[in-house]
Each structure stands twice: as C-alpha cells, then as structure tokens.
Motif scaffolding. Sequence first.
Motif, PDB file in Angstrom:
ATOM      1  N   UNK A 101       0.834  -1.202   0.000  1.00 52.64           N
ATOM      2  CA  UNK A 101       0.000   0.000   0.000  1.00 52.64           C
ATOM      3  C   UNK A 101       0.869   1.252   0.000  1.00 52.64           C
ATOM      4  N   UNK A 102       1.884   1.254   0.860  1.00 48.92           N
ATOM      5  CA  UNK A 102       2.785   2.393   0.966  1.00 48.92           C
ATOM      6  C   UNK A 102       3.572   2.602  -0.332  1.00 48.92           C
ATOM      7  N   UNK A 103       4.037   1.511  -0.918  1.00 46.17           N
ATOM      8  CA  UNK A 103       4.829   1.582  -2.143  1.00 46.17           C
ATOM      9  C   UNK A 103       3.988   2.081  -3.322  1.00 46.17           C
ATOM     10  N   UNK A 104       2.814   1.489  -3.490  1.00 47.68           N
ATOM     11  CA  UNK A 104       1.954   1.863  -4.616  1.00 47.68           C
ATOM     12  C   UNK A 104       1.432   3.292  -4.448  1.00 47.68           C
ATOM     13  N   UNK A 105       1.152   3.680  -3.207  1.00 51.19           N
ATOM     14  CA  UNK A 105       0.662   5.033  -2.963  1.00 51.19           C
ATOM     15  C   UNK A 105       1.714   6.075  -3.331  1.00 51.19           C
ATOM     16  N   UNK A 106       2.979   5.762  -3.065  1.00 47.25           N
ATOM     17  CA  UNK A 106       4.049   6.686  -3.440  1.00 47.25           C
ATOM     18  C   UNK A 106       4.163   6.804  -4.962  1.00 47.25           C
ATOM     19  N   UNK A 107       4.010   5.685  -5.655  1.00 46.24           N
ATOM     20  CA  UNK A 107       4.028   5.714  -7.126  1.00 46.24           C
ATOM     21  C   UNK A 107       2.830   6.499  -7.662  1.00 46.24           C
ATOM     22  N   UNK A 108       1.679   6.338  -7.007  1.00 41.78           N
ATOM     23  CA  UNK A 108       0.496   7.081  -7.406  1.00 41.78           C
ATOM     24  C   UNK A 108       0.703   8.580  -7.204  1.00 41.78           C
ATOM     25  N   UNK A 109       1.380   8.944  -6.128  1.00 42.14           N
ATOM     26  CA  UNK A 109       1.691  10.357  -5.881  1.00 42.14           C
ATOM     27  C   UNK A 109       2.504  10.936  -7.036  1.00 42.14           C
ATOM     28  N   UNK A 110       3.525  10.196  -7.493  1.00 35.86           N
ATOM     29  CA  UNK A 110       4.376  10.676  -8.584  1.00 35.86           C
ATOM     30  C   UNK A 110       3.554  10.858  -9.862  1.00 35.86           C
ATOM     31  N   UNK A 111       2.704   9.866 -10.175  1.00 39.48           N
ATOM     32  CA  UNK A 111       1.897   9.929 -11.390  1.00 39.48           C
ATOM     33  C   UNK A 111       0.886  11.071 -11.314  1.00 39.48           C
ATOM     34  N   UNK A 112       0.179  11.144 -10.189  1.00 41.06           N
ATOM     35  CA  UNK A 112      -0.856  12.171 -10.046  1.00 41.06           C
ATOM     36  C   UNK A 112      -0.256  13.565 -10.039  1.00 41.06           C
ATOM     37  N   UNK A 113       0.885  13.732  -9.379  1.00 39.91           N
ATOM     38  CA  UNK A 113       1.553  15.032  -9.336  1.00 39.91           C
ATOM     39  C   UNK A 113       2.008  15.439 -10.733  1.00 39.91           C
ATOM     40  N   UNK A 114       2.526  14.475 -11.497  1.00 45.09           N
ATOM     41  CA  UNK A 114       2.989  14.769 -12.859  1.00 45.09           C
ATOM     42  C   UNK A 114       1.838  15.182 -13.761  1.00 45.09           C
ATOM     43  N   UNK A 115       0.715  14.461 -13.655  1.00 38.22           N
ATOM     44  CA  UNK A 115      -0.452  14.802 -14.478  1.00 38.22           C
ATOM     45  C   UNK A 115      -1.007  16.169 -14.087  1.00 38.22           C
ATOM     46  N   UNK A 116      -1.025  16.459 -12.780  1.00 38.63           N
ATOM     47  CA  UNK A 116      -1.516  17.758 -12.318  1.00 38.63           C
ATOM     48  C   UNK A 116      -0.632  18.888 -12.841  1.00 38.63           C
ATOM     49  N   UNK A 117       0.674  18.676 -12.822  1.00 37.44           N
ATOM     50  CA  UNK A 117       1.604  19.682 -13.362  1.00 37.44           C
ATOM     51  C   UNK A 117       1.379  19.878 -14.857  1.00 37.44           C
ATOM     52  N   UNK A 118       1.124  18.770 -15.569  1.00 31.72           N
ATOM     53  CA  UNK A 118       0.865  18.849 -17.007  1.00 31.72           C
ATOM     54  C   UNK A 118      -0.405  19.647 -17.287  1.00 31.72           C
ATOM     55  N   UNK A 119      -1.434  19.451 -16.456  1.00 31.23           N
ATOM     56  CA  UNK A 119      -2.685  20.204 -16.631  1.00 31.23           C
ATOM     57  C   UNK A 119      -2.454  21.700 -16.444  1.00 31.23           C
ATOM     58  N   UNK A 120      -1.674  22.047 -15.429  1.00 30.19           N
ATOM     59  CA  UNK A 120      -1.452  23.454 -15.113  1.00 30.19           C
ATOM     60  C   UNK A 120      -0.463  24.115 -16.062  1.00 30.19           C
ATOM     61  N   UNK A 121       0.358  23.320 -16.739  1.00 32.07           N
ATOM     62  CA  UNK A 121       1.415  23.871 -17.594  1.00 32.07           C
ATOM     63  C   UNK A 121       1.003  24.044 -19.048  1.00 32.07           C
TER      64      UNK A 121
END
Length: 215
Positions: A77-97
């Motif tokens: 759970x901890x490992x996958x959640x960290x990977x999800x953070x990276x993916x979600x943060x990247x997509x959010x940055x792409x939306x804002x950029x």
Amino acid sequence: MCGSFTCSKNALIALNIIYILVSFILIGVAGYCRVASVVTNLAIVGGIIACGVFLFLLSLMGLIGAIRHHQVMLFFYMLILFLLFIIQFSIACACLAVTTEQQHQIALEGWRRAKVNIKIKTQTIFKCYGFENQTASPDDPLGGGVPYQNITECVQDGLNRCPLCWHILRKAINSSLKIVGGIGMFFSFTELLAVFMTHKYRQLWLPFKDRIPLY
C-alpha cells in the motif's frame, strides 16, 4: 502526530476513508470537465479520472491493512501510494502547464476529427457556430458540420448571432485544466502524508491484548 498504536491506527483508517471520498471528487470533477470540453476529449483529464479510480481501490487496500495491521499489505500500500503520488503530481503539473497555444492546438485537432453529431452537440450546448470561421462550408473540417440555421440557438431575426466556438471552448478548456490540475496537485501531497503515517504505523508493535496466541 499520533505516537500510540491505537491513535496511529485510527488516524490511518480515517485518512483512507477520506481518500475514498477524495477519489469520488477526482472522478466527478475530472468527468465533468471532460464533458464540458466535448470536442477536445483531453487525455490528461482522463489520467486524473484513472488516478481517482486507482486511489479508490488503493484506499480499500489501505483500510483493510490498517484494521488488520497486515505488514505485507501495508508495505505494498505504501509503495503503490508513493508511485500514485508521482503519477498524479505529474499529471496535475501537465494540466497546469498547458499554454494557450497548446490548448488551441488541442481544440483544433479535436474539432477536425470530431464527427458531425459531436459538432452539432457542442454548438448547441455552448451556443456557438464554427471553430474560427463561420463562413466556412459545413463540409469544411473547421466548419460547423451543418448550416447555422440548423443550430436554432444561433438564429435570431434570420441571422447568425452565435460567437465562434473557439472563443467559448477556450474558456471551458482553460477552466477544466486549472480545476483538475489544482485539485489533483493538492490531494497528491496528502498522499505523502499517508506514506509517512503508514511507515510509522508498520513499525509499531501490536498491543499484547490484541495478539493472537501461538498455542
């Protein structure tokens, strides 16, 4: 921050319940924004929807792991959640950029590839006609698909009173990207908090009264 086993357990359970609600918020907002920009069908907005679905499933896993204090389940759970953070943060940055020029290119390609019924639906919803040229032939890729008289919302006194669709879609696309990107980025940082809490919770010993005897 909680230091006891019970407090950490309850905090992690509460956080995962909140994540279940957050996942519905992400799916709902991103889904609305995707519908609002009918023609463009933004892929990065779809990415936020995928993150919301994945976060919902992951929250259930974290909830079970926290209740049972299951070491293996909590680790993944901890490992996958960290990977999800990276993916979600990247997509959010792409939306804002995404710049205005990029938004225009996305809408232009979407309009060119859109079927006639999609163009009619878009022009009816947003009360607009044509992408950037209202005098273009209906058969033109950038035309309205049908004569403006077929869009009843546009006809007033026998004349076309609707604005160009790009002027309307630009606002819808821009607001969609900002809303989805902002929400996605905000909640992505809370996932780091969950990773930290899970790591601390895994290191705590199960109270003696809750342990299952070996005999």
